[in-house]
Motif scaffolding. Sequence first.
Motif, PDB file in Angstrom:
ATOM      1  N   PRO A 120       0.844  -1.191   0.000  1.00 65.01           N
ATOM      2  CA  PRO A 120       0.000   0.000   0.000  1.00 65.01           C
ATOM      3  C   PRO A 120       0.885   1.250   0.000  1.00 65.01           C
ATOM      4  N   ASN A 121       0.276   2.422  -0.020  1.00 67.70           N
ATOM      5  CA  ASN A 121       1.080   3.646  -0.025  1.00 67.70           C
ATOM      6  C   ASN A 121       1.771   3.839   1.327  1.00 67.70           C
ATOM      7  N   LEU A 122       2.727   4.755   1.381  1.00 74.30           N
ATOM      8  CA  LEU A 122       3.568   4.936   2.560  1.00 74.30           C
ATOM      9  C   LEU A 122       2.762   5.333   3.788  1.00 74.30           C
ATOM     10  N   ILE A 123       1.741   6.144   3.608  1.00 79.16           N
ATOM     11  CA  ILE A 123       0.913   6.561   4.758  1.00 79.16           C
ATOM     12  C   ILE A 123       0.224   5.360   5.374  1.00 79.16           C
ATOM     13  N   GLN A 124      -0.367   4.509   4.537  1.00 80.67           N
ATOM     14  CA  GLN A 124      -1.027   3.304   5.045  1.00 80.67           C
ATOM     15  C   GLN A 124      -0.014   2.357   5.690  1.00 80.67           C
ATOM     16  N   GLN A 125       1.179   2.257   5.095  1.00 81.53           N
ATOM     17  CA  GLN A 125       2.220   1.401   5.674  1.00 81.53           C
ATOM     18  C   GLN A 125       2.521   1.810   7.116  1.00 81.53           C
ATOM     19  N   LYS A 126       2.682   3.108   7.336  1.00 80.27           N
ATOM     20  CA  LYS A 126       3.019   3.594   8.676  1.00 80.27           C
ATOM     21  C   LYS A 126       1.885   3.349   9.661  1.00 80.27           C
ATOM     22  N   LYS A 127       0.648   3.501   9.213  1.00 82.44           N
ATOM     23  CA  LYS A 127      -0.494   3.262  10.095  1.00 82.44           C
ATOM     24  C   LYS A 127      -0.565   1.791  10.504  1.00 82.44           C
ATOM     25  N   ILE A 128      -0.418   0.923   9.519  1.00 85.25           N
ATOM     26  CA  ILE A 128      -0.473  -0.518   9.794  1.00 85.25           C
ATOM     27  C   ILE A 128       0.669  -0.924  10.721  1.00 85.25           C
ATOM     28  N   ALA A 129       1.871  -0.417  10.447  1.00 82.49           N
ATOM     29  CA  ALA A 129       3.028  -0.750  11.278  1.00 82.49           C
ATOM     30  C   ALA A 129       2.829  -0.286  12.714  1.00 82.49           C
ATOM     31  N   SER A 130       2.177   0.858  12.898  1.00 83.13           N
ATOM     32  CA  SER A 130       1.950   1.382  14.250  1.00 83.13           C
ATOM     33  C   SER A 130       1.047   0.466  15.063  1.00 83.13           C
ATOM     34  N   ILE A 131       0.007  -0.056  14.427  1.00 78.53           N
ATOM     35  CA  ILE A 131      -0.905  -0.957  15.127  1.00 78.53           C
ATOM     36  C   ILE A 131      -0.195  -2.247  15.523  1.00 78.53           C
ATOM     37  N   LEU A 132       0.491  -2.859  14.568  1.00 75.88           N
ATOM     38  CA  LEU A 132       1.163  -4.126  14.854  1.00 75.88           C
ATOM     39  C   LEU A 132       2.313  -3.928  15.843  1.00 75.88           C
ATOM     40  N   LEU A 178      -3.771 -12.269  18.264  1.00 74.54           N
ATOM     41  CA  LEU A 178      -4.449 -11.114  17.678  1.00 74.54           C
ATOM     42  C   LEU A 178      -3.597 -10.491  16.577  1.00 74.54           C
ATOM     43  N   ARG A 179      -2.294 -10.354  16.842  1.00 74.13           N
ATOM     44  CA  ARG A 179      -1.387  -9.795  15.836  1.00 74.13           C
ATOM     45  C   ARG A 179      -1.359 -10.664  14.580  1.00 74.13           C
ATOM     46  N   ASP A 180      -1.254 -11.969  14.771  1.00 69.76           N
ATOM     47  CA  ASP A 180      -1.162 -12.879  13.629  1.00 69.76           C
ATOM     48  C   ASP A 180      -2.469 -12.944  12.857  1.00 69.76           C
ATOM     49  N   TRP A 181      -3.585 -12.696  13.539  1.00 67.70           N
ATOM     50  CA  TRP A 181      -4.891 -12.653  12.872  1.00 67.70           C
ATOM     51  C   TRP A 181      -5.019 -11.373  12.046  1.00 67.70           C
ATOM     52  N   LEU A 182      -4.533 -10.253  12.608  1.00 67.45           N
ATOM     53  CA  LEU A 182      -4.625  -8.975  11.908  1.00 67.45           C
ATOM     54  C   LEU A 182      -3.641  -8.872  10.750  1.00 67.45           C
ATOM     55  N   LEU A 183      -2.461  -9.477  10.918  1.00 74.37           N
ATOM     56  CA  LEU A 183      -1.360  -9.281   9.970  1.00 74.37           C
ATOM     57  C   LEU A 183      -1.761  -9.494   8.512  1.00 74.37           C
ATOM     58  N   PRO A 184      -2.275 -10.653   8.109  1.00 70.43           N
ATOM     59  CA  PRO A 184      -2.586 -10.825   6.679  1.00 70.43           C
ATOM     60  C   PRO A 184      -3.717  -9.927   6.193  1.00 70.43           C
ATOM     61  N   MET A 185      -4.692  -9.668   7.067  1.00 68.27           N
ATOM     62  CA  MET A 185      -5.827  -8.836   6.639  1.00 68.27           C
ATOM     63  C   MET A 185      -5.409  -7.390   6.429  1.00 68.27           C
ATOM     64  N   LEU A 186      -4.513  -6.879   7.299  1.00 63.12           N
ATOM     65  CA  LEU A 186      -4.010  -5.523   7.109  1.00 63.12           C
ATOM     66  C   LEU A 186      -3.121  -5.430   5.872  1.00 63.12           C
ATOM     67  N   MET A 187      -2.342  -6.479   5.644  1.00 65.12           N
ATOM     68  CA  MET A 187      -1.394  -6.452   4.537  1.00 65.12           C
ATOM     69  C   MET A 187      -2.065  -6.539   3.173  1.00 65.12           C
ATOM     70  N   ASN A 188      -3.140  -7.322   3.083  1.00 68.41           N
ATOM     71  CA  ASN A 188      -3.782  -7.469   1.773  1.00 68.41           C
ATOM     72  C   ASN A 188      -4.963  -6.530   1.566  1.00 68.41           C
ATOM     73  N   GLY A 189      -5.175  -5.625   2.530  1.00 65.25           N
ATOM     74  CA  GLY A 189      -6.206  -4.604   2.359  1.00 65.25           C
ATOM     75  C   GLY A 189      -7.595  -5.016   2.785  1.00 65.25           C
ATOM     76  N   GLN A 190      -7.765  -6.219   3.353  1.00 66.97           N
ATOM     77  CA  GLN A 190      -9.090  -6.622   3.842  1.00 66.97           C
ATOM     78  C   GLN A 190      -9.567  -5.720   4.971  1.00 66.97           C
ATOM     79  N   VAL A 191      -8.612  -5.246   5.759  1.00 67.18           N
ATOM     80  CA  VAL A 191      -8.908  -4.318   6.852  1.00 67.18           C
ATOM     81  C   VAL A 191      -8.085  -3.072   6.626  1.00 67.18           C
ATOM     82  N   ARG A 192      -8.711  -1.896   6.696  1.00 65.90           N
ATOM     83  CA  ARG A 192      -8.009  -0.628   6.505  1.00 65.90           C
ATOM     84  C   ARG A 192      -7.997   0.154   7.799  1.00 65.90           C
ATOM     85  N   VAL A 193      -6.925   0.932   7.962  1.00 69.02           N
ATOM     86  CA  VAL A 193      -6.823   1.826   9.102  1.00 69.02           C
ATOM     87  C   VAL A 193      -7.344   3.183   8.662  1.00 69.02           C
TER      88      VAL A 193
END
Length: 456
Positions: free
Chosen positions: A150-162, A417-432
């Motif tokens: 995803p774009n850099l802004i989304q990357q930083k948001k996802i990384a912050s949660i994980l 919880l982290r492992d459940w969120l990880l693939p969904m955040l990475m493939n865009g199923q869940v957005r921040v």
Amino acid sequence: MNNITLINIAKSQTGPFGSQLHERDYVEIGTPIVTVEHLGETGFTHQNLPFVSNEDKERLNKYLLEEGDIVFSRVGSVDRSTYVSKNEEGWLFSGRCIRVRIDKEKASPRFISYYFRLRSFKEMMRNISVGATMPSLNTSLMDNISLRLPNLIQQKKIASILSALDNKIELNNKINAELEGMAKLIYDYWFVQFDFPYDFAQGKPADETSDPKDVKPYKSSGGKMVWNNELKREVPEGWGSGYLNDLGNIIGGSTPSRNNPEYFTKDGIPWITPKDLSNNVGNKFIKRGEFDVTQKGKDSASLNIMPRGTILMSSRAPVGYLAVSIDEVTTNQGFKSFVPQLPYTTEYVYYKLSQMMPIIENNASGSTFREVSASTLKTIKMIVPFKGIIHEFTNKVNPIFQKQENLEKQNQELAALRDWLLPMLMNGQVRVEEKYQVGDGEIGMAAESPINKFIS
């Protein structure tokens, strides 16, 4: 989502080879070097690190690590990678590793480190590796890896949660390490140095009836020590000798036939192997392993079900892993487990076995692999303290055990919880969403978020 080749956002570099750095260059104190053995899922293992001198550090300065680097195993487990935190900045990495340095203007290093932990990415790394007997990577293979980001802004948001989840896990681990240090200090002080609290006015170990002004550490305050012929050493007066077998029932295990699929399940009777304990290193407690057995499997192998509080000790491949069972468990044949019997308690037996592990290991035998048998364990002598001291020790240490168990359980929930969120955040199923952004780029979760109970 954009398809990007790794070389466009990062630089890969192999560590120094043997011609640049030899084991003979290692020193006792200096700059640490991370090797394949130190790569963990959420951080580096800091035990048994090799060191080089400041002169060698300067000579090899192009191999220094920076916060945000990601270190891969170059050989063997090529899907293993670890993110470099501030704690490891300025360390070196070995020739069996590849360092990936992300251009922070183009991608978030923390996000990329999580991307590298995706199951699909790990599988891809194993597939692209070369070598018939030993899988290996090189910088050319790394550089040409294709990523979907995803774009850099989304990357930083996802990384912050994980990262919030991983930071909480790390904090819990630090608390548990401090608690462990406290419990071990008490055990060593009382049962190794023999400075247990003693009521000199009443001439007995201190208890709830003792006046604090009369309580002093036994040996260092002049408590009488006597020679024990069985142990060939001095012990406190009134203490005796016994055998490890006195600590409780020593129980082995076995393996149901692998040829019968009805014997194994994912939701049955917990069945532990030494591999499960090796994967559990860093934790004191264990609930279950990779596989459970069914009732049919248990009956076929005549497995013994052991109660909560059993100390599981691996007796081969290797000897000496310890864990405390949270629930009823069984094990394979690679164990000699101790079910404590009063006056001995789980807390005391755990540290007693830890203290005596060098002696236990020295009594292991075998040509193919070393193993210690139950009959051998029964012949190993030990000091037998006053029953009351064991009782007082348990009262002091039991709250520490409870706190450690609770924190380990919480870490398991956080990791799930982290492992459940990880693939969904990475493939865009869940957005921040943007509304969750607060402060200097940190991510705050909605009040109703299930993550809040862990990271608040």
